[in-house]
Design an enzyme around this catalytic site. Sequence first.
Site, short mmCIF file in Angstrom:
data_model
loop_
_atom_site.label_atom_id
_atom_site.label_comp_id
_atom_site.label_asym_id
_atom_site.label_seq_id
_atom_site.Cartn_x
_atom_site.Cartn_y
_atom_site.Cartn_z
N CYS A 88 2.77 -3.90 9.74
CA CYS A 88 3.95 -4.52 9.17
C CYS A 88 3.94 -4.36 7.65
CB CYS A 88 3.99 -6.00 9.54
SG CYS A 88 5.49 -6.84 8.96
N ASP A 123 4.69 -6.55 5.61
CA ASP A 123 4.37 -7.86 5.01
C ASP A 123 3.26 -7.74 3.97
OD1 ASP A 123 3.23 -10.56 4.69
OD2 ASP A 123 4.52 -11.09 6.37
N HIS A 127 1.00 -8.95 13.32
CA HIS A 127 0.38 -10.16 12.74
C HIS A 127 1.16 -11.39 13.17
CE1 HIS A 127 3.26 -11.00 9.38
NE2 HIS A 127 3.58 -9.75 9.62
N CYS A 143 4.82 -13.33 11.82
CA CYS A 143 5.62 -12.20 11.32
C CYS A 143 7.10 -12.60 11.23
CB CYS A 143 5.46 -11.01 12.27
SG CYS A 143 6.37 -9.54 11.75
#
Length: 215
Positions: A44, A46, A100, A103
């Site tokens: 991701c 992130d 994760h 998310c």
Amino acid sequence: MSDNDLDDLLKLNRSWAKSMVDADEQFFTDLCDQQQPKYLWIGCSDSRVPAAEIVGLKPGEMFVHRNIANVVPHSDLNCLAVIQYAVEVLDVEHIIVTGHYGCGGINAAMEKKDHGQIDNWLAHIKDIYRLNYDRITALPDPEDRANLLCELNVSAQVRNVAKTSIVQNAWREGKSLKVHGWVYSLKDGILQDLKVGIGSAGQLHDAYRITAELE
Ligand code: CO
């Protein structure tokens, strides 16, 4: 963000580069010659899940592709180009799809809310939500629901990587290549293997095999 913030980044970069050279004088010289990563990480975007950092790897040691909610759509040229380069040129032996917990992409995909264009990207996750709707909504706690969808998404994306012609051709050529599914916890920084890995086309549904040779 002010220009001062960017000046800070450039200063931090100088001290990072110096620390790398202090530890190993040849560090950048060696990296210029070639990269030989053994792993492709698909994770991701992130900012709390910095791929190489959380597994303690240095520049040159992991090839990385990141997008919102670590999705591998069948026709995403960007992701497919990364997989092809990693498998055919870099000869990576492991592709790790890492989701994760917590998310934002997973949470947004479960909301009945208009987020704009990103909802079209999140539709890949809504498909997985819909396919597992009864199992997910049977859980009373919203966090448990999101965690389960996060894990199911990793599993689906592992299969999507394995379905690509790139990975199946690598197996046909006898290359050692395994696709793994991991999940990361923002709460304690720990990665877990979800044990949904695929190491041969035989693990795929017959409909996805690109050749009868791959049983
Ligand atoms: Co995320």
